[in-house]
Design an enzyme around this catalytic site. Structure first.
Site, PDB file in Angstrom:
ATOM      1  N   ASP A   1       1.910   1.505   4.493  1.00  0.00           N
ATOM      2  CA  ASP A   1       1.157   1.868   3.712  1.00  0.00           C
ATOM      3  C   ASP A   1       0.842   3.481   3.769  1.00  0.00           C
ATOM      4  OD1 ASP A   1       1.424  -0.425   2.322  1.00  0.00           O
ATOM      5  OD2 ASP A   1      -1.002  -0.846   2.193  1.00  0.00           O
TER       6      ASP A   1
ATOM      7  N   ASP B   1       0.158  -7.645  -9.250  1.00  0.00           N
ATOM      8  CA  ASP B   1      -1.059  -7.772  -8.395  1.00  0.00           C
ATOM      9  C   ASP B   1      -1.864  -8.588  -9.140  1.00  0.00           C
ATOM     10  OD1 ASP B   1       0.362  -6.174  -6.477  1.00  0.00           O
ATOM     11  OD2 ASP B   1      -0.397  -4.217  -7.534  1.00  0.00           O
TER      12      ASP B   1
END
Length: 243
Positions: free
Chosen positions: A8, A130
């Site tokens: 990330d 998500d």
């Protein structure tokens, strides 16, 4: 089953967030290219790169770092998400050698976009869904939509996407174990591959996911656990590849 290390990216560094909160980050490395090389050396066959700044800005912010990782790691598949909301961005990543682009918020907010880009870039589009309690979150998880995750996944399957990455955001970055039940339910509801994400913490989570490979789960993304050491990546990979 693939075990896919997550890198990330925030301000050019490799970080992890807790439950998607940009202010609650842990910096693991100032050199994401070296991190990528480490996972490839340990046997990774695919890398999961997320432009966190891009996810919040709505356009790429760490593309240069992503291109550098692609150049440094030519022999693995790379999937990229975060801030991918137009055809130009997709084309740019594919031109740079990225294998799959992950569309999240734009897939939910403008559903026609998915059918357009799967037609234009077949075999390269993955949807990131998500969810919390079965509802899909958007805009870097900062908003919860009214959309049911299974309904949307079935629509995107009909559009021709390659796979769904399913993240249970109540688990992500919290080291609490993966939501096997929700992941299995989604995988059984569609006929395209599902990649599990969120909460994969120990070798036991790999074992549990291995038991639902038959439902259509082809891989698992892991982040904080391999950086903090609760999951040994090489050991997890060895187990995952037995499924």
């Amino acid at each position: 089953m693939l075990l896919i290390p997550a890198i990330d990216l925030k301000d050019g560094k490799c970080v992890r967030l807790r439950q998607g909160r940009m202010e609650d980050d842990t910096v693991f490395s100032d050199d994401p290219v070296a991190v990528a090389g480490r996972w490839v050396a340990a046997g990774a066959r695919r890398l999961h790169l997320v432009d966190l700044d891009g996810a919040f800005a709505g356009k790429p912010r760490n593309a240069e770092t992503i291109h550098a990782i692609r150049e440094a790691c030519p022999d693995v598949e790379i999937q990229v998400g975060g801030g991918i909301r137009d055809e130009e961005t997709i084309q740019g990543y594919l031109n740079a050698g990225v294998d799959f682009v992950i569309i999240g918020t734009k897939a939910v907010s403008a559903p026609h976009f998915v059918s357009d880009v799967t037609a234009e870039f077949p075999n390269h589009i993955i949807i990131g869904l998500d969810a919390r309690d079965g509802k899909v979150a958007i805009d870097g998880w900062s908003k919860l939509s009214h959309h049911d995750v299974i309904d949307l996944a079935q629509k995107f399957e009909a559009d021709g996407v390659e796979a769904i990455i399913y993240t249970d955001i109540s688990r992500d970055g919290m080291m609490g174990g993966v939501n096997i039940e929700a992941t299995s339910r989604l995988a059984r509801a569609i006929h395209i591959p599902v990649i599990a994400s969120g909460g994969i913490t120990t070798i036991d989570d790999i074992k549990a996911l291995g038991e639902i490979v038959g439902d259509g789960v082809i891989g698992a993304i892991t982040g904080r656990a391999i950086y903090e050491g609760t999951l040994d990546f090489a050991e997890g990979l060895k187990l995952a590849e037995t499924f």
